[in-house]
Scaffold this motif. Structure first.
Motif, PDB file in Angstrom:
ATOM      1  N   HIS A 273      -5.115 -17.401   4.213  1.00 41.39           N
ATOM      2  CA  HIS A 273      -5.855 -18.999   4.005  1.00 41.39           C
ATOM      3  C   HIS A 273      -7.004 -19.686   3.536  1.00 41.39           C
ATOM      4  CE1 HIS A 273      -6.883 -17.387   8.501  1.00 41.39           C
ATOM      5  NE2 HIS A 273      -8.016 -18.153   7.556  1.00 41.39           N
TER       6      HIS A 273
ATOM      7  N   THR B 194      -4.969   0.397  -5.234  1.00 39.76           N
ATOM      8  CA  THR B 194      -4.097  -0.654  -6.215  1.00 39.76           C
ATOM      9  C   THR B 194      -5.271  -0.909  -7.010  1.00 39.76           C
ATOM     10  OG1 THR B 194      -4.146  -2.505  -4.859  1.00 39.76           O
ATOM     11  CG2 THR B 194      -2.405  -1.530  -5.231  1.00 39.76           C
TER      12      THR B 194
ATOM     13  N   CYS C  86      -4.564  -2.265   6.638  1.00 39.56           N
ATOM     14  CA  CYS C  86      -5.039  -1.655   4.446  1.00 39.56           C
ATOM     15  C   CYS C  86      -5.304   0.022   5.251  1.00 39.56           C
ATOM     16  CB  CYS C  86      -5.983  -2.846   4.437  1.00 39.56           C
ATOM     17  SG  CYS C  86      -7.420  -1.792   5.495  1.00 39.56           S
TER      18      CYS C  86
ATOM     19  N   GLY D 260       2.035  -5.629   3.709  1.00 36.23           N
ATOM     20  CA  GLY D 260       2.151  -4.215   2.729  1.00 36.23           C
ATOM     21  C   GLY D 260       2.862  -3.512   3.108  1.00 36.23           C
TER      22      GLY D 260
ATOM     23  N   GLY E  69      -2.201  -8.739  -4.702  1.00 40.35           N
ATOM     24  CA  GLY E  69      -1.127  -8.277  -3.443  1.00 40.35           C
ATOM     25  C   GLY E  69      -1.439  -8.350  -2.094  1.00 40.35           C
ATOM     26  N   GLY E  70      -3.648  -8.936  -1.930  1.00 34.41           N
ATOM     27  CA  GLY E  70      -4.165  -8.113  -0.882  1.00 34.41           C
ATOM     28  C   GLY E  70      -3.475  -9.718  -0.055  1.00 34.41           C
TER      29      GLY E  70
ATOM     30  N   THR F  82      -7.569  -8.887  -3.575  1.00 33.91           N
ATOM     31  CA  THR F  82      -6.338  -8.778  -4.870  1.00 33.91           C
ATOM     32  C   THR F  82      -5.480  -9.868  -4.246  1.00 33.91           C
ATOM     33  OG1 THR F  82      -5.484  -6.915  -2.790  1.00 33.91           O
ATOM     34  CG2 THR F  82      -7.092  -5.820  -4.779  1.00 33.91           C
TER      35      THR F  82
ATOM     36  N   PHE G  16     -13.586 -11.230  -3.950  1.00 40.42           N
ATOM     37  CA  PHE G  16     -13.185  -9.799  -3.596  1.00 40.42           C
ATOM     38  C   PHE G  16     -12.110  -9.524  -2.579  1.00 40.42           C
ATOM     39  CE2 PHE G  16     -17.753 -10.437  -4.165  1.00 40.42           C
ATOM     40  CZ  PHE G  16     -17.132 -10.144  -5.541  1.00 40.42           C
TER      41      PHE G  16
ATOM     42  N   GLY H 118     -10.340  -3.550   0.254  1.00 40.94           N
ATOM     43  CA  GLY H 118      -9.717  -3.225   1.769  1.00 40.94           C
ATOM     44  C   GLY H 118     -11.046  -4.596   2.532  1.00 40.94           C
ATOM     45  N   ARG H 119     -10.810  -5.677   2.588  1.00 33.93           N
ATOM     46  CA  ARG H 119     -11.628  -6.471   2.503  1.00 33.93           C
ATOM     47  C   ARG H 119     -10.928  -6.896   3.793  1.00 33.93           C
ATOM     48  NH1 ARG H 119     -14.099  -4.666  -1.291  1.00 33.93           N
ATOM     49  NH2 ARG H 119     -16.018  -6.118  -1.729  1.00 33.93           N
TER      50      ARG H 119
ATOM     51  N   HIS I  12      -3.657  -0.184  -0.899  1.00 37.09           N
ATOM     52  CA  HIS I  12      -4.551  -0.463  -0.150  1.00 37.09           C
ATOM     53  C   HIS I  12      -5.210  -1.055  -0.752  1.00 37.09           C
ATOM     54  CE1 HIS I  12      -8.457  -0.274   1.918  1.00 37.09           C
ATOM     55  NE2 HIS I  12      -8.997  -0.101   1.014  1.00 37.09           N
TER      56      HIS I  12
HETATM   57  C1  LIG Z   1     -15.547 -12.394   4.373  1.00 33.18           C
HETATM   58  C2  LIG Z   1     -13.991 -12.126   4.643  1.00 33.18           C
HETATM   59  C3  LIG Z   1     -13.671 -13.749   5.252  1.00 33.18           C
HETATM   60  C4  LIG Z   1     -12.090 -13.759   4.088  1.00 33.18           C
HETATM   61  N1  LIG Z   1     -11.511 -15.198   5.006  1.00 33.18           N
HETATM   62  C5  LIG Z   1     -10.722 -14.973   4.976  1.00 33.18           C
HETATM   63  C6  LIG Z   1      -9.773 -16.673   5.019  1.00 33.18           C
HETATM   64  O1  LIG Z   1     -10.666 -17.799   5.176  1.00 33.18           O
HETATM   65  N2  LIG Z   1      -8.463 -16.140   5.182  1.00 33.18           N
HETATM   66  C7  LIG Z   1      -7.897 -15.377   5.014  1.00 33.18           C
HETATM   67  O2  LIG Z   1      -6.750 -15.334   5.370  1.00 33.18           O
HETATM   68  N3  LIG Z   1      -8.262 -14.328   4.757  1.00 33.18           N
HETATM   69  C8  LIG Z   1      -9.386 -13.763   4.602  1.00 33.18           C
HETATM   70  N4  LIG Z   1     -10.194 -12.733   5.132  1.00 33.18           N
HETATM   71  C9  LIG Z   1      -9.446 -11.256   4.860  1.00 33.18           C
HETATM   72  C10 LIG Z   1      -8.760 -11.461   3.747  1.00 33.18           C
HETATM   73  O3  LIG Z   1      -8.708 -12.059   3.303  1.00 33.18           O
HETATM   74  C11 LIG Z   1      -7.027 -10.183   3.720  1.00 33.18           C
HETATM   75  O4  LIG Z   1      -7.916  -9.040   4.386  1.00 33.18           O
HETATM   76  C12 LIG Z   1      -7.134  -9.866   2.527  1.00 33.18           C
HETATM   77  O5  LIG Z   1      -5.717  -9.382   2.601  1.00 33.18           O
HETATM   78  C13 LIG Z   1      -8.238  -8.854   2.230  1.00 33.18           C
HETATM   79  O6  LIG Z   1      -7.219  -8.214   0.805  1.00 33.18           O
HETATM   80  P1  LIG Z   1      -7.602  -7.073   0.174  1.00 33.18           P
HETATM   81  O7  LIG Z   1      -7.157  -7.021  -1.652  1.00 33.18           O
HETATM   82  O8  LIG Z   1      -8.430  -6.609   0.097  1.00 33.18           O
HETATM   83  O9  LIG Z   1      -6.148  -6.107   0.787  1.00 33.18           O
HETATM   84  P2  LIG Z   1      -7.099  -4.662   2.250  1.00 33.18           P
HETATM   85  O10 LIG Z   1      -6.860  -5.778   2.629  1.00 33.18           O
HETATM   86  O11 LIG Z   1      -7.047  -3.853   0.934  1.00 33.18           O
HETATM   87  O12 LIG Z   1      -5.011  -4.632   2.209  1.00 33.18           O
HETATM   88  C14 LIG Z   1      -4.734  -5.702   2.626  1.00 33.18           C
HETATM   89  C15 LIG Z   1      -3.354  -5.711   3.477  1.00 33.18           C
HETATM   90  O13 LIG Z   1      -2.497  -5.788   1.996  1.00 33.18           O
HETATM   91  C16 LIG Z   1      -1.663  -5.040   1.683  1.00 33.18           C
HETATM   92  N5  LIG Z   1      -1.701  -4.963   0.168  1.00 33.18           N
HETATM   93  C17 LIG Z   1      -2.559  -4.779  -0.354  1.00 33.18           C
HETATM   94  N6  LIG Z   1      -2.744  -4.730  -1.900  1.00 33.18           N
HETATM   95  C18 LIG Z   1      -0.774  -4.707  -2.147  1.00 33.18           C
HETATM   96  C19 LIG Z   1       0.182  -4.343  -3.062  1.00 33.18           C
HETATM   97  N7  LIG Z   1      -0.523  -4.860  -4.100  1.00 33.18           N
HETATM   98  N8  LIG Z   1       1.128  -4.113  -2.648  1.00 33.18           N
HETATM   99  C20 LIG Z   1       1.584  -4.080  -0.582  1.00 33.18           C
HETATM  100  N9  LIG Z   1       0.883  -4.411   0.116  1.00 33.18           N
HETATM  101  C21 LIG Z   1      -0.325  -4.992  -0.817  1.00 33.18           C
HETATM  102  C22 LIG Z   1      -2.194  -3.893   2.304  1.00 33.18           C
HETATM  103  O14 LIG Z   1      -1.083  -2.947   2.321  1.00 33.18           O
HETATM  104  C23 LIG Z   1      -2.820  -4.137   3.849  1.00 33.18           C
HETATM  105  O15 LIG Z   1      -1.198  -4.483   4.712  1.00 33.18           O
HETATM  106  C24 LIG Z   1     -11.844 -12.600   4.517  1.00 33.18           C
HETATM  107  C25 LIG Z   1     -12.433 -11.599   4.814  1.00 33.18           C
HETATM  108  C26 LIG Z   1     -13.783 -11.440   3.818  1.00 33.18           C
HETATM  109  C27 LIG Z   1     -14.074 -10.076   4.404  1.00 33.18           C
END
Ligand SMILES: Cc1cc2nc3c(=O)[nH]c(=O)nc-3n(C[C@H](O)[C@H](O)[C@H](O)COP(=O)(O)OP(=O)(O)OC[C@H]3O[C@@H](n4cnc5c(N)ncnc54)[C@H](O)[C@@H]3O)c2cc1C
Length: 432
Positions: free
Chosen positions: A114, A56, A46, A160, A106-107, A104, A102, A39-40, A36
């Motif tokens: 994109h 993470t 996630c 993930g 990994g996310g 990561t 915000f 959490g975006r 995780h």
């Molecule tokens: C305001 C806003 C705007 C956004 N705009 C866009 C956009 O323009 N384009 C787009 O593509 N997305 C967009 N998103 C979505 C966001 O970019 C993705 O959901 C991104 O994956 C979130 O990253 P996170 O670190 O919060 O990961 P999380 O949401 O915590 O997890 C996402 C996935 O990544 C996996 N993961 C995380 N870390 C690891 C790791 N170390 N190893 C293996 N797996 C891992 C998790 O298991 C899960 O499957 C937006 C989100 C928000 C809130």
């Protein structure tokens, strides 16, 4: 209780563990596991109900950086926010950023995110040079696109599920300033959008449109909006000053602040904001990450949460399909503050389950209104499926399993790479 960005679903985990050091065996917590990030994601991609989450963001060290080539290696919990603070003063920029900083690394890899520059730069995975992946049997796989193309294609956009990504090696893009040159123009209908976009995409690396999905244009149909395009500036403006705003929604309102009246008024006012047809200097943060200006903006929907619906439609069906989606949403009266329309470029995606593909992507937020919202989504799903499109797993909390399987036909081949001790609420829902 950890929830995702849209706060749906609200579920308990058996264990939540914070990882702080890479190079270790995975912790002894109830299986299955799921990493995780910040959490975006909007939904259960996630989350791992009844099982374990591995947090993470503590795995956030820079490992290596070559200022001559812009090749950076860092732990996968590093946020794009931290990366930007490090890289921009040194003349480098993440090659692809989503609409928030915000997230990561990994996310960004796991959802193969994109940005507004997809038509020129592709998706995040296109710029990943190497990954290290910790599997539950203790192995550490060192994956490159050339050395292990099948593992690379499974892990980029792999939600993930192939294991814990420990490090990411990324090719950054050179920039000469933290500023951008940007212009914007109002359009009155989708026809005008397609014309503007054809020109915009040819000449500008970043493009995006906001659509007023409630108030019709002069032709009586929804589809009016504001088109914006930008590129990195070669110099900062002479009086360059930009301060990050510190606005925040401090707590949950008892009921959602988003209703038919506030939505209609917001859309109307937003459409009337000043536009700038001549390119002008704008700092990259408000242009690329406008929502980051208000911390916890997701609270405006109250504790019941909200849905995001993001689909992609293939090029041949994009024009009619987007209009049909907007007409259906307008007729339902359940609009969105934030309806974003963007076209993806023609480049093949690097991941087996990558969402970006040639065509147009439309993203909208909807307050959760029980059956009325479900009925609307069923109508939108039918349009997307008829067009041969797909929904974005990162933004999903409810797509039917059949829709996932038709939208991501490689899912069965992908399943061979899923770590036997990893899973997620999303994966169980769409493969059950
Ligand atoms: C305001 C806003 C705007 C956004 N705009 C866009 C956009 O323009 N384009 C787009 O593509 N997305 C967009 N998103 C979505 C966001 O970019 C993705 O959901 C991104 O994956 C979130 O990253 P996170 O670190 O919060 O990961 P999380 O949401 O915590 O997890 C996402 C996935 O990544 C996996 N993961 C995380 N870390 C690891 C790791 N170390 N190893 C293996 N797996 C891992 C998790 O298991 C899960 O499957 C937006 C989100 C928000 C809130």
């Amino acid at each position: 209780m950890t929830v995702s960005w849209n706060r749906i679903p609200q579920v308990e985990h058996a264990a939540e563990t914070t990882l702080e050091r890479r190079g270790r065996a995975l912790p002894e917590v109830p299986r299955p596991l799921l990493a995780h990030g910040l959490g975006r994601s909007y939904g259960d991609v996630c989350l791992n109900p009844g099982a374990s989450l591995l947090h993470t963001p503590g795995l956030d060290r820079f490992v290596a950086f070559d200022p001559a080539t812009g090749i950076l290696r860092a732990e996968a919990g590093l946020s794009l926010d931290a990366l930007l603070r490090f890289a921009v003063p040194r003349g480098w920029f993440p090659p692809v950023v989503p609409g928030t900083r915000f997230v990561t690394l990994g996310g960004a890899v796991a959802n193969d995110v994109h940005g507004k520059n997809h038509h020129q730069a592709g998706s995040f995975g296109d710029h990943v040079l190497a990954l290290t992946l910790r599997r539950s049997d203790g192995q550490l796989l060192e994956i490159t696109p050339q050395g292990h193309p099948e593992w690379f294609a499974a892990t980029v956009g792999g939600l993930g599920l192939t294991g814990l990504i420990e490090t990411v090696t990324l090719q950054l893009a050179p920039v000469r300033s933290a500023w951008m040159r940007a212009w914007s123009e109002r359009f009155d209908s989708l026809d005008e959008f397609w014309e503007l976009n054809a020109r915009g995409e040819r000449e500008w690396p970043y493009t995006v449109a906001w659509i007023d999905c409630l108030n019709p244009g002069r032709d009586g149909r929804v589809g009016r909006g504001i088109y914006s395009a930008a590129r990195h500036a070669t110099t900062a403006p002479r009086k360059a000053a930009w301060r990050e705003p510190r606005r925040s929604i401090p707590l949950d309102p008892p009921v959602s602040l988003v209703n038919r009246f506030t939505l209609r008024a917001f859309n109307h006012l937003y459409y009337r904001q000043p536009v700038h047809a001549t390119p002008r200097a704008v700092h990259h943060q408000p242009w690329l990450f406008p929502l980051d200006a208000i911390r916890h903006w997701n609270r405006i929907y109250g504790h019941q949460g909200f849905y995001q619906y993001q689909c992609v439609l293939p090029p041949h069906a994009a024009q009619d399909g987007v209009q049909a989606l907007l007409d259906t949403i307008a007729a339902s009266g359940q609009g969105s503050f934030l309806a974003v329309l963007k076209t993806f470029g023609a480049r093949a995606a690097p991941g087996m389950l990558s969402f970006p593909r040639p065509g147009a992507t439309l993203a909208l937020d909807f307050p959760k209104k029980g059956q009325a919202t479900e009925r609307l989504f069923a109508r939108l799903d039918a349009i997307v499926q008829e067009a041969g499109g797909a929904l974005y797993p990162a933004k999903d909390a409810r797509m039917p399993a059949t829709m996932f399987r038709t939208g991501f036909p490689c899912w069965e081949a992908f399943a061979d790479y899923v770590d036997p001790e990893f899973s997620s609420g999303f994966w169980r829902r769409v493969t059950a």
